[in-house]
Write a protein that holds these residues in place. Structure first.
Motif: not given
Length: 99
Positions: A24-26, A29-31, A39-42
């Motif tokens: 999910g982290l990978w 980062i890609r998206k 910021a909202l996505l992270f």
């Protein structure tokens, strides 16, 4: 604690939790690099991933530190595996075709 089955299941759950967390982290980062609101996505991804992992550790451990330790070992192994897989994939993407 003489039965190895709960330890193996805890280790397997740790592998699954690690794959979900680091995969999910990978993906995030890609998206997130092309997102209009990174910021909202992270932030959303971090909260969701941590919630899943902490809940998973809680339920797998069931109050026994041995199960928690086996789950953590699986989680760490999954981190190493996801890192290895991602590095291999990045090398394939950046490798120029031979003439």
């Amino acid at each position: 604690m003489n039965d190895p089955l709960p330890m193996m299941l805890s280790f397997g759950a740790g592998l699954l939790l690690g794959a979900v967390f680091f995969g999910g982290l990978w993906w995030t980062i890609r998206k997130g690099l092309n997102s209009p609101r990174p910021a909202l996505l992270f932030l959303g991804s971090a909260v969701l991933r941590m919630g899943v992992v902490v809940s998973g550790f809680y339920f797998v451990a069931n109050g026994q530190w041995q199960r928690l330790l086996a789950c953590m070992a699986g989680f760490i192994i999954a981190r190493l595996a996801v890192t290895w897989l991602i590095r291999g994939k990045q090398k394939e993407e950046h490798h120029a075709p031979e003439s």
